[in-house]
Design a protein around this motif. Structure first.
Motif, PDB file in Angstrom:
ATOM      1  N   SER A 123       1.857  10.936 -10.703  1.00 48.45           N
ATOM      2  CA  SER A 123       1.979  12.206 -11.408  1.00 48.45           C
ATOM      3  C   SER A 123       2.074  13.357 -10.420  1.00 48.45           C
ATOM      4  CB  SER A 123       0.774  12.401 -12.336  1.00 48.45           C
ATOM      5  OG  SER A 123      -0.436  12.317 -11.604  1.00 48.45           O
ATOM      6  N   ASP A 124       1.728  13.104  -9.156  1.00 53.49           N
ATOM      7  CA  ASP A 124       1.840  14.095  -8.077  1.00 53.49           C
ATOM      8  C   ASP A 124       3.007  13.668  -7.185  1.00 53.49           C
ATOM      9  OD1 ASP A 124      -0.628  15.705  -8.624  1.00 53.49           O
ATOM     10  OD2 ASP A 124      -1.564  13.740  -8.271  1.00 53.49           O
ATOM     11  N   GLN A 125       4.089  14.452  -7.207  1.00 58.43           N
ATOM     12  CA  GLN A 125       5.282  14.102  -6.472  1.00 58.43           C
ATOM     13  C   GLN A 125       5.038  13.968  -4.973  1.00 58.43           C
ATOM     14  OE1 GLN A 125       8.333  13.306  -7.704  1.00 58.43           O
ATOM     15  NE2 GLN A 125       7.333  13.389  -9.728  1.00 58.43           N
ATOM     16  N   GLU A 126       4.106  14.738  -4.442  1.00 61.92           N
ATOM     17  CA  GLU A 126       3.875  14.705  -3.002  1.00 61.92           C
ATOM     18  C   GLU A 126       3.291  13.383  -2.542  1.00 61.92           C
ATOM     19  OE1 GLU A 126       0.275  17.156  -1.875  1.00 61.92           O
ATOM     20  OE2 GLU A 126       0.570  17.828  -3.948  1.00 61.92           O
ATOM     21  N   LEU A 127       2.762  12.602  -3.464  1.00 58.80           N
ATOM     22  CA  LEU A 127       2.181  11.301  -3.098  1.00 58.80           C
ATOM     23  C   LEU A 127       3.248  10.220  -2.964  1.00 58.80           C
ATOM     24  CD1 LEU A 127      -1.135  10.700  -5.096  1.00 58.80           C
ATOM     25  CD2 LEU A 127      -0.832  10.736  -2.624  1.00 58.80           C
ATOM     26  N   ILE A 128       4.346  10.372  -3.687  1.00 56.61           N
ATOM     27  CA  ILE A 128       5.359   9.306  -3.731  1.00 56.61           C
ATOM     28  C   ILE A 128       5.933   9.087  -2.339  1.00 56.61           C
ATOM     29  CG2 ILE A 128       7.584   8.632  -4.724  1.00 56.61           C
ATOM     30  CD1 ILE A 128       6.869  10.266  -7.185  1.00 56.61           C
ATOM     31  N   GLY A 129       5.924   7.839  -1.981  1.00 54.42           N
ATOM     32  CA  GLY A 129       6.451   7.468  -0.684  1.00 54.42           C
ATOM     33  C   GLY A 129       5.414   7.371   0.401  1.00 54.42           C
ATOM     34  N   GLN A 130       4.191   7.926   0.171  1.00 58.80           N
ATOM     35  CA  GLN A 130       3.136   7.817   1.184  1.00 58.80           C
ATOM     36  C   GLN A 130       2.626   6.382   1.251  1.00 58.80           C
ATOM     37  OE1 GLN A 130       0.082  10.746   1.393  1.00 58.80           O
ATOM     38  NE2 GLN A 130       1.364  12.383   0.533  1.00 58.80           N
ATOM     39  N   LYS A 131       2.253   5.995   2.437  1.00 60.45           N
ATOM     40  CA  LYS A 131       1.864   4.605   2.653  1.00 60.45           C
ATOM     41  C   LYS A 131       0.543   4.570   3.439  1.00 60.45           C
ATOM     42  CE  LYS A 131       3.926   0.223   4.137  1.00 60.45           C
ATOM     43  NZ  LYS A 131       5.107  -0.403   4.768  1.00 60.45           N
ATOM     44  N   ASN A 132      -0.295   3.575   3.074  1.00 63.09           N
ATOM     45  CA  ASN A 132      -1.586   3.363   3.758  1.00 63.09           C
ATOM     46  C   ASN A 132      -2.442   4.642   3.773  1.00 63.09           C
ATOM     47  OD1 ASN A 132      -1.049   0.629   4.390  1.00 63.09           O
ATOM     48  ND2 ASN A 132       0.143   1.269   6.184  1.00 63.09           N
ATOM     49  N   VAL A 133      -2.597   5.230   2.636  1.00 68.03           N
ATOM     50  CA  VAL A 133      -3.515   6.377   2.500  1.00 68.03           C
ATOM     51  C   VAL A 133      -4.948   5.838   2.616  1.00 68.03           C
ATOM     52  CG1 VAL A 133      -4.287   8.272   1.051  1.00 68.03           C
ATOM     53  CG2 VAL A 133      -1.861   7.579   1.055  1.00 68.03           C
ATOM     54  N   VAL A 134      -5.689   6.331   3.602  1.00 71.17           N
ATOM     55  CA  VAL A 134      -7.001   5.742   3.913  1.00 71.17           C
ATOM     56  C   VAL A 134      -7.922   5.779   2.706  1.00 71.17           C
ATOM     57  CG1 VAL A 134      -9.049   5.965   5.367  1.00 71.17           C
ATOM     58  CG2 VAL A 134      -6.767   6.383   6.331  1.00 71.17           C
ATOM     59  N   GLU A 135      -7.973   6.891   2.004  1.00 69.69           N
ATOM     60  CA  GLU A 135      -8.895   7.023   0.876  1.00 69.69           C
ATOM     61  C   GLU A 135      -8.588   6.010  -0.221  1.00 69.69           C
ATOM     62  OE1 GLU A 135      -7.457   9.353   2.468  1.00 69.69           O
ATOM     63  OE2 GLU A 135      -8.965  10.791   3.130  1.00 69.69           O
TER      64      GLU A 135
ATOM     65  N   HIS B 270       0.832  -1.212   0.000  1.00 72.91           N
ATOM     66  CA  HIS B 270       0.000   0.000   0.000  1.00 72.91           C
ATOM     67  C   HIS B 270       0.871   1.269   0.000  1.00 72.91           C
ATOM     68  CE1 HIS B 270      -4.103  -1.775   1.118  1.00 72.91           C
ATOM     69  NE2 HIS B 270      -3.276  -2.809   0.947  1.00 72.91           N
ATOM     70  N   GLU B 271       2.057   1.152  -0.558  1.00 70.30           N
ATOM     71  CA  GLU B 271       2.950   2.318  -0.638  1.00 70.30           C
ATOM     72  C   GLU B 271       2.903   2.860  -2.059  1.00 70.30           C
ATOM     73  OE1 GLU B 271       7.662   3.517  -0.022  1.00 70.30           O
ATOM     74  OE2 GLU B 271       6.976   1.451   0.247  1.00 70.30           O
ATOM     75  N   ILE B 272       2.822   4.190  -2.165  1.00 61.90           N
ATOM     76  CA  ILE B 272       2.808   4.834  -3.470  1.00 61.90           C
ATOM     77  C   ILE B 272       4.246   4.885  -3.970  1.00 61.90           C
ATOM     78  CG2 ILE B 272       2.105   6.860  -4.786  1.00 61.90           C
ATOM     79  CD1 ILE B 272      -0.180   5.386  -3.381  1.00 61.90           C
ATOM     80  N   ILE B 273       4.535   4.199  -5.095  1.00 58.62           N
ATOM     81  CA  ILE B 273       5.906   4.146  -5.609  1.00 58.62           C
ATOM     82  C   ILE B 273       6.092   5.004  -6.853  1.00 58.62           C
ATOM     83  CG2 ILE B 273       6.354   1.878  -4.614  1.00 58.62           C
ATOM     84  CD1 ILE B 273       5.787   0.639  -7.332  1.00 58.62           C
ATOM     85  N   ALA B 274       4.973   5.476  -7.418  1.00 59.22           N
ATOM     86  CA  ALA B 274       5.052   6.374  -8.573  1.00 59.22           C
ATOM     87  C   ALA B 274       3.739   7.124  -8.677  1.00 59.22           C
ATOM     88  CB  ALA B 274       5.334   5.599  -9.859  1.00 59.22           C
TER      89      ALA B 274
END
Length: 757
Positions: free
Chosen positions: A166-178, A160-164
């Protein structure tokens, strides 16, 4: 009856009761129909009311038929439109799924995603590699984004980790509830499209500002390795206010129809066509480009907010609308009876729940628009009802005024005490049909009883009965039948007839005042009644209401104890509700006390022998001072007449009664008409057989009337006393035995008695 078994007697009793009730019901129904017909013929003001009622019934029927047809057509139309909108939406969602799945299966995209998953982002060299791979992946995906108007994308691994993205701020975030809400389904190998929800990252608005919370939805598909195992997820971002909302806006029918989508929480996930109105109602913020998507809960406010109603609870505390409650339960339905929408406006609608995408779809139209033709029809009918109602009221008022004027004219004529050639002196009686006055003929100066038809009940039926009474009685010439002199109608509309004036006392009052009569006097009275009835029966007339109150005892032309039979025109009771009256607790007097069994069971089949039954009952009453049967109510009394054998009158008489008279009376009271005397003359012959027939002499009767007319209470001789001397001795003996006697000062009852219906 004692020779039959109890079961047979009970069966006979039940059949008799049933027959009596059927006769009363049939007679009552026929009488009600006749009264209704005559009432409608006389009362013109009733017709507009009947017209209103008929029009109302027709209107209700037509309205119901039109409403049923409209509802059926509306239900079919809403259902078809809902199904069409649903298919269009599902087709679009499947296209988005297909696009995401195709992109996730692209070899180059998959290769870049595999490299991202295998590279360790913690090392510096790997960080540079990751940046290069992401750029290459973005280039690969950009072609799809631009060609299908996708707004962005992201790739997530199994953790559940964002690895890529189009929004750089998302990369690396993990377990985003939505995102976790739909990623689990992707990792299970199922492509999907999410319902709209607020964005996690900042996005540009229509005003060029960057804000989070903008409506977004994702078309997501699993990314598989060479062994077909899911190793990640590719999600393409969609702006729902573009294609998604435009598809639903195709469902805007007429002025109020709309199609919208909602999620499981009852949140609107598409734009409403009433956004401007919702801002004015305070349901969404008053901001530039304010929209209802993801801002309006589909709740029932409990009243129409567009007409000023405001709920006293917060929106989140209000219940879901009827439609949303049913839809989130997984139902597909339609309602054309009406329910409140999120504005509180009554609407009709059709809805469905799409479980694959966890979204509901509704098609709604205001009730006012849906049933506008029906409302116009209702208004038209109500207008006609009002006009006819006003017409009925006007005619009624006019009729009342005319009736009042006519009654005043009739009352004035009576107050003037002049009816044609008759002058009225005093009122001497009244009844259901009218009033009786003592008067005299202006030319002949002959005392006359004048009977007036009550103006309050004047109609064709009452006039016909009034005339029939006159015409029937005029056919009879027997000296013991009351004589009719004249009949007429005044210019004011007062019906009247004149008859001989009788100064005497009816047998009912006589027994109530002086007690039972002697046998010899009863024989003379019954013989005179038979004389009157024989003539009537010979002409085919049946009195049907022989009773002591209809028999007057008089002194006529110097002859005492002359009987006059009254009311020959009364074929049946004037008022069924007044056929009997209560004199003491649980006792009855009146017509039913003298009614034959066949008159109770089959009234249409009565004949002369029914009158003879009544004569026997009258004789029984004169001898004993009590009726043949006593009962607590009318039904019980009629049952006794039909089934019970009467007790011998000698059981209740203080004097002895000859076997001949007792036998004659009991033969009259036989249940079967064939066992009674067949004619009044036959009964008269039976009466003549009594040894006491001649004991009541002219002198006895003359002495009785002498005391009566002087206001002295006459004494009652026993059956064995045949002279004034014996009468005096009996009176003295009676006083000695009782210790008291009737005072000579006791006044007699009124002598001015005549026919009263």
């Amino acid at each position: 009856m004692k020779f039959f078994s109890p079961n047979f007697r009970n069966s006979l009793l039940n059949r008799s009761i049933a027959a009596a009730r059927q006769s009363w019901v049939a007679g009552g129904l026929s009488q009600q129909v006749t009264r209704t017909r005559l009432f409608l013929k006389k009362q013109l003001w009733v017709w507009p009311i009947i017209a209103v009622i008929l029009l109302f019934v027709i209107g209700v029927f037509v309205q119901s038929a039109i409403e049923r047809t409209m509802k059926a057509n509306l239900s079919a139309g809403l259902t078809a439109f809902r199904d069409l909108q649903t298919q269009m939406l599902i087709s679009w969602l499947r296209v988005q799924e297909s696009n995401a799945q195709a992109e996730a299966n692209d070899l180059d995209v998959r290769q870049h995603i595999y490299e991202l998953i295998k590279t360790d982002p913690s090392e510096k060299a790997d960080a540079e590699t990751l940046s290069r791979i992401r750029n290459e992946l973005t280039k690969e995906v950009s072609a799809l984004l631009s060609s299908h108007s996708y707004d962005g994308y992201f790739v997530a691994n199994r953790n559940h980790e964002i690895i890529a993205s189009s929004d750089q701020e998302l990369i690396g975030q993990k377990n985003v509830v939505e995102y976790d809400k739909f990623l689990d389904r992707i990792y299970d190998g199922e492509a999907t499209v999410t319902p709209p929800f607020p964005s996690v990252v900042r996005m540009d608005t229509e005003q060029g500002e960057m804000r989070t919370g903008q409506p977004v939805m994702y078309a997501a598909a699993p990314v598989r390795d060479d062994s077909f195992q899911v190793v990640g997820a590719l999600a393409l971002r969609i702006r729902p206010d573009e294609e998604f909302t435009r598809i639903l806006q195709l469902g805007q029918v007429g002025e109020t129809g709309e199609t919208y989508a909602f999620n499981r929480d009852g949140m609107l996930v598409s734009n409403s066509r009433f956004d401007e109105e919702l801002i004015l109602l305070g349901l969404i913020p008053d901001e530039a480009e304010s929209r209802s998507i993801l801002r309006l809960l589909v709740r029932d406010p409990g009243g129409n907010m567009t007409t000023g109603y405001r709920p006293n609870q917060r929106r989140s505390k209000l219940p879901m609308t009827f439609m949303v409650r049913d839809a989130v339960d997984g139902n597909t339905n339609v309602n054309v009876d009406g329910y409140n929408d999120y504005r509180g406006v009554p609407v009709v609608g059709a809805w469905t729940w799409i479980p694959k995408y966890d979204i509901g779809l509704a098609v709604e139209v205001d009730v006012a628009q849906s049933y506008r033709p029906l409302f116009i029809l209702k208004q038209t009918f109500w207008g006609l009802y009002t006009l006819l109602g006003l017409a009925a009221i006007a005619i009624f008022i006019f009729t009342v005024i005319v009736a009042k004027l006519q009654r005043k004219a009739q009352a004035a004529a009576i107050e003037a005490q002049q009816l044609g050639q008759y002058t009225l002196e005093e009122k001497i009686g009244s009844g259901a049909m009218g009033e009786v006055y003592k008067g005299f003929h202006s030319m002949l100066r002959r005392p006359t009883a004048v009977k007036l038809l009550n103006p309050e009940i004047v109609n064709d039926n009452s006039v016909a009965r009034f005339e029939r009474e006159v015409q029937i009685t005029c056919k009879l010439n027997n000296p013991h039948t009351i004589a009719i002199y004249d009949y007429g109608r005044t210019p004011e509309g007062v019906f009247y007839y004149a008859m001989e004036y009788l100064s005497g006392i009816d047998l009912q009052k006589m027994v109530e005042t002086y007690g039972p009569l002697s046998e010899s006097r009863v024989l003379q009275i019954l013989d005179q009644i038979c004389s009157s009835l024989y003539e009537a029966h010979s002409l085919g007339l049946v009195h049907r209401d022989i009773k002591p109150a209809n028999l007057m005892l008089n002194r006529r032309g110097g002859v005492p104890d002359v009987v006059k039979v009254l009311d020959f025109g009364l074929v049946k009771a004037v008022d069924d509700d007044k056929q009997f009256k209560m004199t003491t607790a649980d006792s009855l007097t009146g017509t039913p006390l003298y009614m034959s069994p066949e008159a109770i069971q089959t009234p249409a089949a009565v004949d002369a022998r029914s009158d003879l039954y009544a004569v026997g009952a009258v004789g029984y009453y004169l001898l004993t001072g009590r009726p043949v049967f006593e009962a607590r109510n009318l039904v019980e009394l009629c049952n006794l007449h039909v089934t019970e054998t009467p007790a011998a009158p000698s059981e209740f008489s203080g004097d002895s009664i000859s076997d001949q008279l007792e036998s004659a009376l009991l033969s009259c009271l036989e249940k079967s008409p064939s066992k009674r005397p067949q004619t009044a003359r036959d009964l008269s012959m039976l009466l003549h057989r009594s040894p006491h027939f001649q004991e009541w002499t002219f002198e006895d009767a003359d002495a009785w009337w002498g005391k009566f007319e002087r206001g002295i209470r006459p004494d009652r001789p026993s059956s064995s006393q045949s002279s004034k001397k014996k009468e005096g001795e009996a009176t003295s003996s009676s006083k000695d035995a009782s210790g008291k006697g009737a005072s000579d000062d006791d006044p007699p009852p009124s002598m001015d008695r005549t026919i009263i219906q």
